[in-house]
Design an enzyme around this catalytic site. Structure first.
Site, mmCIF file in Angstrom:
data_model
loop_
_atom_site.group_PDB
_atom_site.id
_atom_site.type_symbol
_atom_site.label_atom_id
_atom_site.label_comp_id
_atom_site.label_asym_id
_atom_site.label_seq_id
_atom_site.Cartn_x
_atom_site.Cartn_y
_atom_site.Cartn_z
ATOM 1 N N SER A 1 -3.399 23.919 85.144
ATOM 2 C CA SER A 1 -3.134 25.192 84.527
ATOM 3 C C SER A 1 -4.376 26.075 84.371
ATOM 4 C CB SER A 1 -2.525 24.968 83.145
ATOM 5 O OG SER A 1 -3.436 24.295 82.285
ATOM 6 N N SER B 1 -5.413 19.527 84.278
ATOM 7 C CA SER B 1 -5.678 20.971 84.392
ATOM 8 C C SER B 1 -7.131 21.398 84.394
ATOM 9 C CB SER B 1 -4.953 21.715 83.282
ATOM 10 O OG SER B 1 -3.588 21.732 83.560
ATOM 11 N N LYS C 1 -10.979 29.335 78.387
ATOM 12 C CA LYS C 1 -9.551 29.344 78.715
ATOM 13 C C LYS C 1 -8.752 29.916 77.542
ATOM 14 C CE LYS C 1 -5.985 26.091 80.421
ATOM 15 N NZ LYS C 1 -5.724 24.660 80.729
HETATM 16 N N1 GLN Z 1 0.037 20.192 85.769
HETATM 17 C C1 GLN Z 1 0.321 19.382 84.625
HETATM 18 C C2 GLN Z 1 1.477 19.954 83.874
HETATM 19 O O1 GLN Z 1 2.041 20.858 84.361
HETATM 20 C C3 GLN Z 1 -0.898 19.272 83.754
HETATM 21 C C4 GLN Z 1 -1.141 20.480 82.956
HETATM 22 C C5 GLN Z 1 -2.357 20.376 82.106
HETATM 23 O O2 GLN Z 1 -3.179 19.483 82.256
HETATM 24 N N2 GLN Z 1 -2.455 21.276 81.162
HETATM 25 O O3 GLN Z 1 1.811 19.521 82.828
#
Ligand code: GLN
Length: 509
Positions: free
Chosen positions: A156, A180, A81
């Site tokens: 994400s 994410s 990532k």
């Molecule tokens: N969807 C969550 C957010 O927008 C988690 C994001 C993540 O785990 N990086 O913060």
């Protein structure tokens, strides 16, 4: 063989490399070919590092030929990532503000991948600074879900999940601040693991919210996740929150789980993480998976975690507060983008404003504003302070629940993959995707998502397993048991059924 190589799990590929039936150069080239063939449709990768990956592969092949003792995953390619820094390889965190930045060092987990001889295929797409649940907040375009190209791959870490689901990579690294790794896993039919907080070094992760962020494996099987987790996990003196204790045996736990005996295990169903708001097909698969676990000997108990209802509210105060502070370093002086004001004097403050105005996307700006507001002198106690109290209550809910159950379970995400644009104008609807995953981050406990079938719409669904901190092995045992039982029912792994779907067939051509 070349096209088949991409269909092997990492463990199968590792075995083929070990017995000499495939070389790492062949395996790496097969994945690079697959990326070249399908990534125009998917956009899983922001950067592909053909030459470096093949050079690592050739080196591993030579070491193997020389009879050297190699790591079990040596020669198995991996995608990373783009929020994880990689020396000499572009790292953007999905943001324009880091466009063109080449890190001068490797994250600890990348050092470990390199030391073990895993060729790095490239860097995967993501929501800007890991803020989002759909990868639509990437500054570099959407990643598409291989199951249906009109739908989101989760976020994400949509790029890592899509890459693994579409056989572009057998393994990937994700990061999970509120879900994410697990939510993209659920909506793409892949396995995703958020380790115990402190279980995998955060050194070299571009921080969103330091008290919540964790890196972890994205794979197609539970056993593969265990192999990768053991490789990247363990103590790192460069991360002050890293756990300085031996990790439990994860590969062994997965092996035991796959044998299919869960007698004596208490599985707690979290009352607050089901029912209203969960798609019918998601709930149906969840109930069936509970039956599977029961048939393997597990005892199913209901537990209540009353403060989980406030988890989303607490998260969306704590996360932006930490993010607003972490993102202050992107000031136009130190990294990436620098924009000078169109007119007027070029002062540090005005360069900073122009750079941040041009370099950050709307979601990032929204969270910085929320965070600075929540931390401001007059509101600190009311917002940030209250959220921290809720965080403690959620940790206590977990403590109480784990006296009654060895693991806790829920659906990973309330719905299957939604269509692009569906939630883009409604941040709250977007945030709700993480309702089941966020409590684990607030408490620092580990979580895993295992694919547990398709919903009525033909799209993948995930089953979440949570364990007490430092007992990650329990999730591997349960996850591997469920995976083995489901594959027996289906007759094949979930992802090998994907080619039946139109888009996967198109991608395979
Ligand atoms: N969807 C969550 C957010 O927008 C988690 C994001 C993540 O785990 N990086 O913060």
């Amino acid at each position: 063989m070349t096209s088949d190589i991409t269909r092997l799990s990492a463990a199968e590929l590792a075995a083929a490399l070990a017995d000499g039936s495939v070389t790492s150069v062949e395996a790496t080239q097969a994945h690079l070919d697959r990326i070249a063939a399908v990534d125009g449709d998917l956009n899983s990768f922001l950067h592909v590092s053909d030459a470096d990956a093949l050079a690592t592969a050739a080196e591993v092949d030579a070491r193997r030929a020389a009879g050297e003792d190699l790591h079990v995953l040596a020669g198995v390619p991996i995608a990373v990532k783009d929020v994880v820094v990689t020396k000499g390889m572009p790292t953007t965190a999905g943001s324009k503000i880091l466009e063109g930045w080449i890190p001068p060092y490797d994250a600890t987990l990348v050092e470990r991948l390199k030391a073990a001889g895993l060729p790095i295929l490239g860097k995967t797409n993501m929501d800007e600074f890991a803020m989002g649940s759909s990868t639509e907040h990437s500054a570099y375009g959407n990643t598409r879900n291989p199951w249906d190209l009109e739908r989101i791959p989760g976020g994400s870490g949509g790029g890592s999940a899509a890459a693994v689901a579409a056989f572009e990579a057998p393994l990937a690294i994700g990061t999970d601040t509120g879900g994410s790794i697990r939510q993209p896993g659920a909506v793409t039919g892949t396995v995703g693991v958020k380790p115990t907080y402190g279980g995998v070094s955060r050194y070299g992760l571009i921080a969103m919210a330091s008290s919540l962020d964790q890196a972890g494996p994205v794979t197609r099987t539970v056993a593969d996740a265990a192999l990768l987790h053991e490789l990247i996990g363990g103590h790192d003196p460069r991360d002050s929150t890293s756990i300085d204790e031996p990790m439990p045996g994860l590969v062994e736990a997965a092996r035991q789980g796959a044998a299919g005996d869960l007698s004596g295990l208490r599985v707690g169903v979290v009352k607050e993480l089901s029912g209203e708001g969960y798609q019918a097909g998601v709930s149906a698969r969840f109930e069936e998976s509970l039956e599977q676990l029961r048939s393997l000997g597990a005892e199913i108990v209901e537990v209540s975690c009353p403060h989980f209802t406030y988890a989303l509210d607490a998260y969306y105060l704590i996360m932006p507060s930490e993010a607003s502070s972490n993102l202050a370093k992107f000031d136009g002086m130190r990294f990436g983008l620098r924009v000078e004001p169109a007119d007027g004097p070029v002062t540090a403050e005005r360069v900073m404003a122009a750079t941040r105005g041009a370099g950050f996307g709307d979601e990032v700006k929204r969270r910085i504003i929320l965070g600075t507001y929540a931390l401001s002198a007059g509101y600190y106690d009311a917002y940030y302070g209250s959220a921290q109290k809720i965080r403690t209550l959620i940790q206590r809910d977990f403590d109480a629940a784990f006296t009654r159950a060895d693991v806790l379970v829920s659906p990973t995400a309330p719905t299957t993959a939604f269509k692009f644009g569906e939630k883009l104008d409604d941040p709250l609807a977007m945030y709700l995707n993480d309702v089941a995953t966020i409590p684990a981050n607030l408490a620092g406990v580990p979580g895993m998502s295992v694919p547990n079938g398709l919903s009525d719409d033909g799209l993948p669904v995930g089953f979440q397993i949570l364990a007490p901190a430092k007992a990650d092995d329990r999730m591997y045992r349960v996850g591997a048991a469920l995976e083995a039982a489901l594959e027996k029912t289906w007759g094949a792994p979930l992802l090998t059924r994907a080619p039946e779907l139109k888009t996967m067939t198109e991608l395979s051509r």
